[in-house]
Design a protein around this motif. Structure first.
Motif, mmCIF file in Angstrom:
data_model
loop_
_atom_site.group_PDB
_atom_site.id
_atom_site.type_symbol
_atom_site.label_atom_id
_atom_site.label_comp_id
_atom_site.label_asym_id
_atom_site.label_seq_id
_atom_site.Cartn_x
_atom_site.Cartn_y
_atom_site.Cartn_z
ATOM 1 N N CYS A 118 0.981 -1.130 0.115
ATOM 2 C CA CYS A 118 -0.204 0.185 0.111
ATOM 3 C C CYS A 118 0.531 0.722 -0.081
ATOM 4 O O CYS A 118 1.716 1.163 0.510
ATOM 5 N N ALA A 119 0.810 2.325 -0.942
ATOM 6 C CA ALA A 119 1.319 3.613 -0.519
ATOM 7 C C ALA A 119 0.640 4.241 0.585
ATOM 8 O O ALA A 119 -0.294 4.467 0.532
ATOM 9 N N VAL A 143 10.104 -5.181 5.962
ATOM 10 C CA VAL A 143 9.726 -4.355 4.999
ATOM 11 C C VAL A 143 10.545 -5.145 3.539
ATOM 12 O O VAL A 143 11.705 -5.090 3.218
ATOM 13 N N CYS A 144 9.772 -4.956 2.124
ATOM 14 C CA CYS A 144 10.692 -5.946 1.195
ATOM 15 C C CYS A 144 10.638 -4.783 -0.119
ATOM 16 O O CYS A 144 10.150 -5.290 -0.710
ATOM 17 N N LEU A 145 9.208 -3.724 0.448
ATOM 18 C CA LEU A 145 9.364 -2.937 -2.092
ATOM 19 C C LEU A 145 9.376 -1.486 -0.870
ATOM 20 O O LEU A 145 7.992 -1.056 0.991
ATOM 21 N N MET A 146 9.900 -1.105 -0.948
ATOM 22 C CA MET A 146 10.129 0.335 -0.199
ATOM 23 C C MET A 146 10.290 1.087 -1.398
ATOM 24 O O MET A 146 12.043 1.198 -2.205
ATOM 25 N N GLN A 147 9.920 2.750 -2.081
ATOM 26 C CA GLN A 147 9.916 3.583 -3.781
ATOM 27 C C GLN A 147 10.073 5.127 -2.827
ATOM 28 O O GLN A 147 9.111 4.559 -1.865
ATOM 29 N N PRO A 149 5.590 4.145 -2.119
ATOM 30 C CA PRO A 149 4.688 2.667 -2.311
ATOM 31 C C PRO A 149 5.523 1.726 -0.675
ATOM 32 O O PRO A 149 7.027 1.558 -1.775
ATOM 33 N N VAL A 150 4.792 1.071 -0.345
ATOM 34 C CA VAL A 150 4.991 0.088 0.563
ATOM 35 C C VAL A 150 5.264 -1.018 0.715
ATOM 36 O O VAL A 150 3.637 -1.472 0.347
#
Ligand code: ADP
Length: 243
Positions: free
Chosen positions: A160-161, A196-200, A186-187
């Motif tokens: 979710c962002a 945390v496996c995605l953070m941009q 986005p996380v």
């Protein structure tokens, strides 16, 4: 001010689509929607419509991609030409390659790939309609499709962002906010461990704003996680009834 930019993003505590600052767009998740795939999921999240299908573990082609220690996870994010206002040129581009890569990295952190050496697990994410936040919707759908295929995983991966629009920190930006807002974050997380496996991040946030947005995004992920689990439960129950 950019052309088409709204003068205000929040009026009387409500956003332009009527939501509160910490409210998700309506989210529906259904697992097991495709008969031919080993696992699948359909996600409707606000104006986003996303299908994910998963095949594997299966023999890998081309063979030189095989890894003797683990399965190779391959992810393919693709936007349909009719998913956006102006026809999108079909086929891969820089953006879809980047999103495929970050999606793979997010999912690799949960799939027990070491159980299936020399094989491939393929995940296809098709964006049928886009309204911002499609990478989060794609990761959310893909992890449900993997679980629906019965692939052993540590956990699901909800995404979710959060971001900043008109000076406010808000959850789950929709397209107007994404286009004219100040930042998008986005996380994706592994809820069991909090990893945390995605953070941009697109745009600018102060450290304080970042912390606030991150915390809000994680709360959003936890709401998405509940919907993912509900969807899988429903699919298992349905399969049980059919047998
Ligand atoms: P995400 O969809 O993960 O938020 P972006 O921030 O790159 O990824 O894109 C935001 C939104 O911009 C998309 O969800 C979509 O609505 C729109 N968009 C992306 N690519 C295109 C394109 N090629 N043409 C028109 N709109 C696009």
């Amino acid at each position: 001010m950019k052309a088409g930019e709204p003068e205000e993003f929040i009026v009387d505590g409500r956003r332009l689509d009527g939501r509160k600052v910490d409210e998700l767009r309506p989210l529906k998740i259904e697992a097991g929607v495709l008969k031919r795939a080993d696992g699948s999921a359909y996600v409707e999240w606000g104006g986003n419509k996303v299908l994910a299908a998963c095949y594997g573990p299966k023999e890998i082609h081309p063979r030189h991609e095989a890894n003797p220690k683990r399965a190779v996870l391959r992810t393919y994010y693709s936007m349909a030409p009719f998913s956006v206002y102006e026809r999108k040129r079909p086929g891969p581009d820089r953006r879809s390659m980047e999103i495929s890569k970050v999606t793979r990295q997010a999912l690799e952190s949960v799939v027990f790939t070491h159980l299936y050496p020399m094989t491939a697990i393929d995940v296809f994410i098709e964006i049928l309609q886009a309204q911002a936040g499609t990478r989060c919707a794609g990761i959310t759908a893909a992890s449900v499709a993997l679980a629906d295929a019965g692939i052993p995983m540590r956990d699901l991966v909800p995404a979710c962002a959060a971001g900043k629009v008109g000076g406010h920190i808000v959850l789950d930006l929709f397209d107007i906010e994404d286009n004219y807002g100040e930042a998008d974050l986005p996380v994706a997380i592994v809820p069991r461990t909090g990893e945390v496996c995605l953070m941009q991040m697109d745009g600018n946030l102060t450290q304080e704003e970042f912390e606030q947005a991150f915390e809000l995004a994680v709360k959003g992920c936890m709401q998405v996680y509940e919907k993912q689990k509900e969807a899988l439960k429903k699919a298992y129950e349905k399969r049980g009834e059919e047998q």
